[in-house]
Design an enzyme around this catalytic site. Structure first.
Site, PDB file in Angstrom:
ATOM      1  N   GLU A 220      63.957 100.725  77.876  1.00 21.31           N
ATOM      2  CA  GLU A 220      64.580 100.857  76.562  1.00 21.31           C
ATOM      3  C   GLU A 220      65.502 102.072  76.550  1.00 21.31           C
ATOM      4  O   GLU A 220      65.079 103.190  76.825  1.00 21.31           O
ATOM      5  CB  GLU A 220      63.497 101.034  75.492  1.00 21.31           C
ATOM      6  CG  GLU A 220      64.046 101.383  74.132  1.00 21.31           C
ATOM      7  CD  GLU A 220      62.953 101.757  73.115  1.00 21.31           C
ATOM      8  OE1 GLU A 220      61.762 101.776  73.489  1.00 21.31           O
ATOM      9  OE2 GLU A 220      63.324 102.042  71.960  1.00 21.31           O
TER      10      GLU A 220
ATOM     11  N   ASP B 244      60.144 101.014  67.212  1.00 20.17           N
ATOM     12  CA  ASP B 244      61.255 100.306  67.844  1.00 20.17           C
ATOM     13  C   ASP B 244      60.866  99.774  69.211  1.00 20.17           C
ATOM     14  O   ASP B 244      61.169  98.642  69.573  1.00 20.17           O
ATOM     15  CB  ASP B 244      62.454 101.246  68.027  1.00 20.17           C
ATOM     16  CG  ASP B 244      63.381 101.186  66.828  1.00 20.17           C
ATOM     17  OD1 ASP B 244      63.067 100.411  65.894  1.00 20.17           O
ATOM     18  OD2 ASP B 244      64.389 101.910  66.841  1.00 20.17           O
TER      19      ASP B 244
ATOM     20  N   ASP C 281      59.406 102.844  74.430  1.00 22.26           N
ATOM     21  CA  ASP C 281      58.751 103.956  73.752  1.00 22.26           C
ATOM     22  C   ASP C 281      57.503 103.490  73.018  1.00 22.26           C
ATOM     23  O   ASP C 281      57.368 102.330  72.670  1.00 22.26           O
ATOM     24  CB  ASP C 281      59.701 104.583  72.723  1.00 22.26           C
ATOM     25  CG  ASP C 281      60.832 105.339  73.413  1.00 22.26           C
ATOM     26  OD1 ASP C 281      60.663 105.683  74.599  1.00 22.26           O
ATOM     27  OD2 ASP C 281      61.873 105.559  72.769  1.00 22.26           O
TER      28      ASP C 281
ATOM     29  N   ASP D 201      56.769 103.849  70.071  1.00 21.14           N
ATOM     30  CA  ASP D 201      56.989 103.881  68.617  1.00 21.14           C
ATOM     31  C   ASP D 201      57.339 102.487  68.108  1.00 21.14           C
ATOM     32  O   ASP D 201      57.329 101.507  68.848  1.00 21.14           O
ATOM     33  CB  ASP D 201      58.097 104.887  68.266  1.00 21.14           C
ATOM     34  CG  ASP D 201      59.428 104.494  68.904  1.00 21.14           C
ATOM     35  OD1 ASP D 201      59.514 103.378  69.472  1.00 21.14           O
ATOM     36  OD2 ASP D 201      60.379 105.290  68.842  1.00 21.14           O
TER      37      ASP D 201
END
Ligand code: 28G
Length: 664
Positions: free
Chosen positions: A439, A516, A512, A514
């Protein structure tokens, strides 16, 4: 009707110690899958009793002490003496390998079982097992244990510790089996409520009118402890349930069944407005996630019958080519179930039916039944709708094919969409090579610098890829991120997919921790699941696990991959350290990224597997489809994901992790 039976009919092969010596040979794994196999074996015996017409219900209880019990209201296991062995029939069944007649016995012609390994295997792998038989107005009971024997110097598997006892009179009929899986054999001995529930529900759909209950005494809420599954409509009800979050094209579900020679086949089909295909197949009540000859027969007959029909109603003219099978499958949800004598299960996870006689038999049943169905005047509307949908799909597919050809040409000319994106590895051995899909450009940059370029390739993703669940194949192919993934892997997609040309045997998603990143992971997994399923089923897809924390001390840095590990690391440290919480891959420099996340010696990878195709498929619909309410419900229900099962590794777990941080 079944033939008469007594204990002498039981064939005896060998003792149980072999099972404890090599459990894998009998139940595949000693992980969670193997643990649940024990329960399936016993449950299947109860279902067999129902299928034979001797019982109507199967009750499963998960007890607080970790044991499970299964009850059916059938004939009760036989208790008479085995003439040669001098022990009771019950003992033969539960203490002798291959005892029982699933092999070559007419009474159990269509038995599924754990592909037939038998209840004695369950006994061998249990701390203890009790069997109660309610038969001829008499309650019989016996107990087996696997205890350490001083003189033998080993655990003696599944020995009877009480003789078969007559406990008294009873008006009940049936069999009760209870067992405690052996924690000296299994890594984890806790039955998973959702796994058990989903299998029992599946069995209830596959065996109409059999009443199956699950009681989980481990849950505190006594009202929610027992759940009952019983469906008069069988697989038609199953299809309705599978489509509950989709929009069906018509209310009606096409159902039919037939028999040819010894092969019994039934199917339930409904079309929805979605673009994906959801065919769930079963052989002898066992899910065949890898397909097989029954699926092949169903598909080819389905294509043929509808092409014929399209010509008959003039939707296809003489000069037109036939529509492809894919066109007639777009938006199709189907459950097909076949009963076969001596089923041959093949493939990586023994999830593919191999019997060659099944394909022509299924073809002929589908052709016959569907011909009748489509001749019926009241089904003309539905037939017409299906053909119209297929025609539309064919148009789209044509456009997509052009895009695909283009992509292929481009890839032949050194992959236009890949230029400047993929950092290939130097090694040429696909089996050793790894592709990291990373990513973001900055993390991609670190990965490029940190990697071992001999076998690790890096493909950075710019923005979020497209949510494929809501898109048609031509739109997927128009998306640059997916184009570069497809080109990099070298396999083609959808019907063109060929695993043999896979260039990287490990495909590792690195995003990640998180919101997203979670979304990107989910989208990529959905893409693989929908368009390159074998990549997932053959175990090539992984999720890279970057550490969540770095603990810095004068002596150096240590990493923790979850909260538990962090606690362990910092316990006993009296100051003199700092904890850094990583928010993204970008916070690590190339060396750190290599050390923690890419180096095969230290990294943690979660392999994405498919335990249960039905669950995974509906999960994807729930999480990636258009309906908001079911998604919210799922997420609220599974709000406490994480950490503890971060490394478990089913597709569901990865989705859980993905969505866990709580989309509104
Ligand atoms: C509660 C847990 C799961 C069962 C029966 C009933 C019979 C039986 C079971 O016979 C031996 C070997 C192959 C046929 C059969 C009773 C005939 C007459 C049975 C169960 C006989 C086992 N009377 N119910 N086994 N087979 N339920 N439920 O295990 O030839 S196992």
């Amino acid at each position: 009707m079944a033939q008469s039976y007594d204990a002498s009919a039981i064939r005896v092969l060998e003792g149980l110690d072999a099972v404890r010596m090599r459990p894998g040979m009998y139940i595949g794994t000693t992980g969670s899958r193997g643990l649940h196999h024990l329960l399936w074996e016993i449950v299947d015996n109860g279902i067999d009793e129902c299928m034979g017409g001797f019982a109507t219900e199967v009750q499963v209880t998960l007890h607080k002490d970790g044991s499970a019990s299964v009850w059916d209201n059938g004939r009760g296991v036989p208790v008479d003496m085995h003439p040669e062995l001098g022990i009771s029939g019950v003992e033969v069944i539960y203490t002798r390998l291959h005892a029982g007649g699933k092999f070559g016995n007419e009474n159990y012609a269509y038995s599924g079982g754990l592909h037939g390994v038998g209840a004695s295997v369950v006994n061998a792998l249990s701390r203890w097992m009790t069997v109660d038989s309610f038969r001829d107005w008499t309650h019989w009971a016996i107990r087996f244990e696997s205890n350490y024997d001083e003189t033998e110097g080993k655990v003696m598997a599944g020995k009877a510790v009480t003789p078969l006892e007559r406990l008294g009179n009873t008006r009940k009929r049936g069999t009760l089996v209870r067992f405690l899986p052996d924690d000296r054999i299994f890594e984890d001995t806790v039955f998973n409520h959702d796994v058990v529930r989903s299998r029992l529900r599946e069995l209830a759909y596959l065996n109409p009118n059999v009443r199956i209950t699950l009681t989980d005494e481990r849950v505190s809420d006594s009202a929610g402890r027992t759940e009952e599954f019983c469906y008069a409509g069988g697989i038609a009800d199953y299809v309705r349930w599978l489509n509950r979050e989709k929009t069906p094209l018509t209310d009606e579900i096409i159902v039919f069944s037939g028999q040819k020679d010894d092969i019994r086949f039934s199917a339930a089909v409904q079309y929805t407005d979605s673009y994906s295909v959801s065919v769930f197949s079963f052989a002898n009540n066992i899910s065949t996630g890898e397909g097989g000859t029954h699926e092949a027969g169903f598909r080819s007959a389905w294509t043929r019958i509808f092409n014929d029909y399209a010509r008959r109603i003039g939707a296809l003219k003489e000069k037109d080519n036939n529509l492809s099978g894919e066109d007639f499958r777009e938006g199709l949800t189907a459950v097909i179930s076949v009963m076969v004598k001596n089923p041959q299960f093949e493939g990586q996870t023994k999830g593919r039916l191999g019997n060659t006689e099944v394909r022509p038999a299924v073809e002929s049943i589908v052709m016959n039944e569907m011909t009748l169905y489509l001749e019926d005047l009241k089904n003309q509307d539905l037939g017409q709708k299906i053909v119209e949908k297929a025609l539309k799909s064919a148009k789209v597919r044509e456009a997509a094919q052009k895009a695909k050809d283009l992509a292929r040409k481009k890839s032949a000319l050194e992959a236009a969409p890949l230029v400047g994106k993929l950092s290939a590895c130097t090694g040429r051995k696909a089996a050793e090579n790894e592709l990291f899909i990373v990513e973001g450009d900055s993390a991609g940059g670190s990965a490029k610098q940190g990697r071992d370029r001999r076998f690790q390739a890096i493909l950075p993703l710019r923005g979020k890829p497209l949510n494929v669940e809501k898109k048609r194949i031509d739109q997927v192919l128009a998306n640059e991120e997916f184009r570069s993934i497809i080109t990099a892997l070298g396999t083609g997609i959808d019907e063109d997919f060929t695993l043999d040309s896979l260039k990287y045997h490990k495909v590792i998603i690195l995003a990640d921790a998180d919101q997203d990143g979670a979304h990107i992971r989910a989208i990529l997994l959905t893409f693989f699941y929908r368009y390159m399923r074998e990549l997932v089923t053959e175990g090539h897809v992984f999720i890279g696990m970057p550490p969540l924390y770095a603990v810095k001390r004068a002596s150096g840095i240590q990493y923790a991959y979850d909260d538990r590990e962090l606690k362990k690391l910092t316990k006993g440290l009296k100051g003199g350290y700092t904890v850094q919480r990583y928010k993204g891959l970008g916070e690590m420099n190339p060396e750190q990224l290599w050390e923690t996340t890419m180096d095969p010696k230290n990294r943690k990878l979660m392999q994405v597997t498919i335990e249960d195709a039905v669950r995974e498929d509906s999960l994807i619909t729930t999480l990636m489809g258009d309906k908001v309410e079911p998604r919210r419900e799922y997420i609220t229900e599974h709000a406490e994901f994480n950490k503890a099962d971060r490394f478990e590794g089913t597709l569901e777990d990865s989705y859980r992790m993905t969505w866990g941080s709580g989309e509104k």
